[in-house]
Design a protein around this motif. Structure first.
Motif, PDB file in Angstrom:
ATOM      1  N   VAL A   4      11.340   5.362  -7.680  1.00  0.00           N
ATOM      2  CA  VAL A   4      10.946   4.114  -7.043  1.00  0.00           C
ATOM      3  C   VAL A   4      12.092   2.825  -7.577  1.00  0.00           C
ATOM      4  CG1 VAL A   4       9.282   2.351  -6.371  1.00  0.00           C
ATOM      5  CG2 VAL A   4       8.745   4.930  -6.641  1.00  0.00           C
ATOM      6  N   THR A   5      12.434   2.093  -6.483  1.00  0.00           N
ATOM      7  CA  THR A   5      13.191   0.880  -6.602  1.00  0.00           C
ATOM      8  C   THR A   5      12.598  -0.217  -5.766  1.00  0.00           C
ATOM      9  OG1 THR A   5      14.748   1.476  -5.057  1.00  0.00           O
ATOM     10  CG2 THR A   5      15.241   1.946  -7.305  1.00  0.00           C
ATOM     11  N   SER A   6      12.732  -1.417  -6.218  1.00  0.00           N
ATOM     12  CA  SER A   6      12.100  -2.409  -5.780  1.00  0.00           C
ATOM     13  C   SER A   6      13.197  -3.802  -5.886  1.00  0.00           C
ATOM     14  CB  SER A   6      10.743  -3.019  -5.932  1.00  0.00           C
ATOM     15  OG  SER A   6      10.178  -4.092  -5.152  1.00  0.00           O
ATOM     16  N   THR A   7      13.713  -4.090  -4.982  1.00  0.00           N
ATOM     17  CA  THR A   7      14.655  -5.300  -5.436  1.00  0.00           C
ATOM     18  C   THR A   7      13.696  -6.572  -5.289  1.00  0.00           C
ATOM     19  OG1 THR A   7      16.298  -4.514  -3.688  1.00  0.00           O
ATOM     20  CG2 THR A   7      16.483  -6.854  -4.111  1.00  0.00           C
ATOM     21  N   PHE A   8      12.682  -6.588  -4.644  1.00  0.00           N
ATOM     22  CA  PHE A   8      11.716  -7.792  -4.781  1.00  0.00           C
ATOM     23  C   PHE A   8      11.046  -7.858  -6.294  1.00  0.00           C
ATOM     24  CE2 PHE A   8       7.448  -9.681  -4.424  1.00  0.00           C
ATOM     25  CZ  PHE A   8       7.658 -10.875  -3.832  1.00  0.00           C
ATOM     26  N   LEU A   9      10.747  -6.828  -6.744  1.00  0.00           N
ATOM     27  CA  LEU A   9      10.080  -6.686  -8.008  1.00  0.00           C
ATOM     28  C   LEU A   9      11.227  -6.674  -9.192  1.00  0.00           C
ATOM     29  CD1 LEU A   9       7.182  -4.414  -7.609  1.00  0.00           C
ATOM     30  CD2 LEU A   9       7.151  -6.911  -7.914  1.00  0.00           C
ATOM     31  N   ASN A  10      12.533  -6.365  -8.726  1.00  0.00           N
ATOM     32  CA  ASN A  10      13.600  -6.278  -9.705  1.00  0.00           C
ATOM     33  C   ASN A  10      13.436  -5.204 -10.617  1.00  0.00           C
ATOM     34  OD1 ASN A  10      15.939  -6.484 -11.204  1.00  0.00           O
ATOM     35  ND2 ASN A  10      15.021  -8.426 -12.466  1.00  0.00           N
ATOM     36  N   TYR A  11      12.949  -4.037 -10.241  1.00  0.00           N
ATOM     37  CA  TYR A  11      12.400  -2.847 -10.876  1.00  0.00           C
ATOM     38  C   TYR A  11      12.888  -1.550 -10.515  1.00  0.00           C
ATOM     39  CZ  TYR A  11       9.034  -0.922 -14.610  1.00  0.00           C
ATOM     40  OH  TYR A  11       8.798  -0.233 -15.690  1.00  0.00           O
ATOM     41  N   ARG A  12      12.811  -0.527 -11.543  1.00  0.00           N
ATOM     42  CA  ARG A  12      13.214   0.786 -11.159  1.00  0.00           C
ATOM     43  C   ARG A  12      12.703   1.801 -12.016  1.00  0.00           C
ATOM     44  NH1 ARG A  12      17.683   4.706 -12.244  1.00  0.00           N
ATOM     45  NH2 ARG A  12      17.986   5.923 -10.595  1.00  0.00           N
ATOM     46  N   THR A  13      11.809   2.647 -11.409  1.00  0.00           N
ATOM     47  CA  THR A  13      11.288   3.812 -12.162  1.00  0.00           C
ATOM     48  C   THR A  13      12.054   4.781 -12.504  1.00  0.00           C
ATOM     49  OG1 THR A  13      10.423   5.138 -10.300  1.00  0.00           O
ATOM     50  CG2 THR A  13       9.028   3.331 -11.274  1.00  0.00           C
ATOM     51  N   HIS A  14      12.965   4.442 -13.837  1.00  0.00           N
ATOM     52  CA  HIS A  14      14.081   5.641 -14.085  1.00  0.00           C
ATOM     53  C   HIS A  14      13.582   6.675 -14.977  1.00  0.00           C
ATOM     54  CE1 HIS A  14      13.551   2.352 -16.962  1.00  0.00           C
ATOM     55  NE2 HIS A  14      14.056   3.307 -17.919  1.00  0.00           N
ATOM     56  N   ASP A  15      12.359   6.415 -15.308  1.00  0.00           N
ATOM     57  CA  ASP A  15      11.752   7.481 -16.323  1.00  0.00           C
ATOM     58  C   ASP A  15      10.082   7.327 -15.927  1.00  0.00           C
ATOM     59  OD1 ASP A  15      11.063   5.473 -17.992  1.00  0.00           O
ATOM     60  OD2 ASP A  15      12.564   5.905 -19.557  1.00  0.00           O
ATOM     61  N   ASP A  16       9.481   8.481 -17.017  1.00  0.00           N
ATOM     62  CA  ASP A  16       8.070   8.536 -16.956  1.00  0.00           C
ATOM     63  C   ASP A  16       7.339   7.026 -17.349  1.00  0.00           C
ATOM     64  OD1 ASP A  16       7.818  10.617 -15.411  1.00  0.00           O
ATOM     65  OD2 ASP A  16       7.613  11.853 -16.893  1.00  0.00           O
ATOM     66  N   ALA A  17       8.303   6.711 -18.388  1.00  0.00           N
ATOM     67  CA  ALA A  17       7.668   5.329 -19.109  1.00  0.00           C
ATOM     68  C   ALA A  17       7.496   4.038 -18.297  1.00  0.00           C
ATOM     69  CB  ALA A  17       8.204   5.199 -20.412  1.00  0.00           C
ATOM     70  N   ALA A  18       8.619   4.154 -17.423  1.00  0.00           N
ATOM     71  CA  ALA A  18       9.083   2.829 -16.378  1.00  0.00           C
ATOM     72  C   ALA A  18       7.976   3.162 -15.362  1.00  0.00           C
ATOM     73  CB  ALA A  18      10.429   3.082 -16.087  1.00  0.00           C
ATOM     74  N   ARG A  19       7.856   4.362 -14.901  1.00  0.00           N
ATOM     75  CA  ARG A  19       6.597   4.448 -13.683  1.00  0.00           C
ATOM     76  C   ARG A  19       5.271   4.162 -14.215  1.00  0.00           C
ATOM     77  NH1 ARG A  19       7.290   7.634  -9.384  1.00  0.00           N
ATOM     78  NH2 ARG A  19       9.179   8.727 -10.372  1.00  0.00           N
ATOM     79  N   ARG A  20       4.884   4.562 -15.474  1.00  0.00           N
ATOM     80  CA  ARG A  20       3.722   4.175 -16.203  1.00  0.00           C
ATOM     81  C   ARG A  20       3.449   2.726 -15.944  1.00  0.00           C
ATOM     82  NH1 ARG A  20      -0.832   4.447 -15.347  1.00  0.00           N
ATOM     83  NH2 ARG A  20      -0.281   6.694 -14.726  1.00  0.00           N
ATOM     84  N   GLU A  21       4.757   1.952 -16.573  1.00  0.00           N
ATOM     85  CA  GLU A  21       4.466   0.475 -16.719  1.00  0.00           C
ATOM     86  C   GLU A  21       4.191  -0.120 -15.561  1.00  0.00           C
ATOM     87  OE1 GLU A  21       7.333  -2.903 -19.045  1.00  0.00           O
ATOM     88  OE2 GLU A  21       8.466  -1.437 -17.682  1.00  0.00           O
ATOM     89  N   LEU A  22       5.279   0.495 -14.254  1.00  0.00           N
ATOM     90  CA  LEU A  22       4.822  -0.214 -13.098  1.00  0.00           C
ATOM     91  C   LEU A  22       3.334   0.071 -12.426  1.00  0.00           C
ATOM     92  CD1 LEU A  22       5.936  -1.844 -10.605  1.00  0.00           C
ATOM     93  CD2 LEU A  22       6.758   0.565  -9.888  1.00  0.00           C
TER      94      LEU A  22
END
Length: 103
Positions: A73-91
């Motif tokens: 998942v990428t979001s320009t608005f949030l300036n965020y991308r779930t590049h791995d499971d840790a990033a997905r969990r953080e989001l």
């Protein structure tokens, strides 16, 4: 794995902008946002119950998309991308905290 770009519609985007108090999203992404319940409750009082209900529905849809591990998942608005499971969990943790504040 493909990327899915998500948009953050209003009023949820307005709530997130209201919570942008630590830094700016363009710099720090979701780390720029506070999930302090008192801050979110202040936004809720300001906009009223109809907007809060709509924001909660939008947030539930967003959480559903983020939970789907078949894509990033990428979001320009949030300036965020779930590049791995840790990033997905953080989001997901951020979104859960936002959800708690909106409840």
């Amino acid at each position: 794995m493909t990327d899915v770009s998500v948009e953050i519609p209003s009023p949820l985007s307005e709530c997130i902008l209201f919570c942008e108090v630590e830094c700016v999203r363009a710099c720090c992404g979701i780390d720029a946002l506070s999930t302090d319940s008192a801050l979110i409750e202040a936004w809720c009082r300001q906009v009223g119950s109809v907007a809060v209900i709509e924001a909660r529905l939008q947030l539930a849809e967003l959480i559903e998309v983020v939970e789907d591990r078949s894509h990033r998942v990428t979001s320009t608005f949030l300036n965020y991308r779930t590049h791995d499971d840790a990033a997905r969990r953080e989001l997901l943790d951020f979104l859960a905290a936002l959800e708690a504040g909106l409840s």
